[in-house]
Write an enzyme that holds these catalytic residues in place. Structure first.
Site, PDB file in Angstrom:
ATOM      1  CG  ASP A  19      -1.973  -0.973   1.169  1.00  0.00           C
ATOM      2  OD1 ASP A  19      -2.345  -1.474   0.154  1.00  0.00           O
ATOM      3  OD2 ASP A  19      -2.496  -1.324   2.119  1.00  0.00           O
ATOM      4  CE1 TYR A  25       4.138  -6.485   4.049  1.00  0.00           C
ATOM      5  CE2 TYR A  25       3.642  -8.731   4.110  1.00  0.00           C
ATOM      6  CZ  TYR A  25       3.471  -7.501   3.539  1.00  0.00           C
ATOM      7  OH  TYR A  25       3.063  -7.436   2.142  1.00  0.00           O
TER       8      TYR A  25
END
Length: 248
Positions: free
Chosen positions: A51, A109
């Site tokens: 994103d 992540y």
């Protein structure tokens, strides 16, 4: 010939990895640089979308081109051409059918939290001033591995065929003056990590009980989970591939 390119980027100035109309993306920036150097249109396929504002300390993409005789020289020239917020680490030939997205075995992540104002991390960490119960947050994080359907953490409007993910590890760690959430899975849904972190923070703040997490997941309702945390503190830190991608 098919090539994999390993890179990293600070996502602050980009509207994510993927090309978008009237927006600057990492993919578009890289394709422009390759076209400048190779003088042919190059379509780069990434390991997945990130994103707007999300960073990657390790990212892979693939592209097809004629034989490139001096890969180290091309890496040097790419880094000379690209802005300072994108760096190319490696470029190597792979199997003709190797795919940066579909061949990935796992992705990892990190999400970075600071608990007091810090001028050196304000752009890449999320500030949470209130006291957090790290033990409860880790208890909840560990319980994520028992589940597979994570629709409650997915962006509402998405075209995925399944909400199933295999979470291999999830843990909060103290790193000097930061709290870092680390998570690894075979795949992630859009907005999933940010929604998980937001929910775990609410548990750490005492707004949600650890026991409620299972009810939230089973509900499959995004509205029951916590608020998504800001993108600026999220890092894609690793992508694992089978060794067979380099076999011809």
């Amino acid at each position: 010939m098919r090539y994999f390119i390993e890179l990293a980027y600070n996502g602050s100035a980009y509207h994510g990895w993927q090309n978008q109309p009237d927006a600057v993306s990492v993919q578009g920036t890289l394709e422009t640089a390759l076209f400048t150097l190779l003088q042919v249109p190059i379509s780069v396929v990434g390991a997945g979308r990130t994103d707007a504002g999300v960073h990657a300390t390790q990212y892979f993409a693939h592209f097809d081109a004629e034989i490139l005789p001096d890969l180290q020289q091309l890496i040097f020239r790419l880094n000379s051409l690209l802005a300072s917020d994108i760096v190319v680490y490696n470029l190597f030939e792979v199997h003709p059918e190797a795919h940066a997205r579909f061949d990935a075995i796992s992705r990892s992540y990190e999400y970075h939290i600071i608990q007091q104002k810090d001028p050196f991390f304000y752009e890449t960490a999320h500030l949470v001033k209130n006291e957090l119960d790290l033990d409860k947050m880790n208890l909840a994080a560990f319980s994520l591995k028992k589940h597979t359907d994570f629709k409650c953490f997915s962006k509402s409007k998405t075209d995925v065929k399944t909400y199933n993910c295999d979470i291999k590890s999830a843990i909060w760690e103290k790193q000097e003056n930061k709290l870092v959430f680390k998570i690894t899975a075979d795949r992630f849904l859009r907005n999933m990590v940010r929604a998980i972190v937001g929910t775990l923070l609410e548990i750490g703040l005492g707004k949600i009980q650890v026991e409620q997490l299972e009810e939230i997941i089973k509900s499959r309702d995004r509205q029951n989970a916590g608020t998504s945390v800001p993108a600026k503190a999220l890092f894609l830190t690793g992508i694992e591939y089978p060794k067979t991608i380099v076999e011809k």
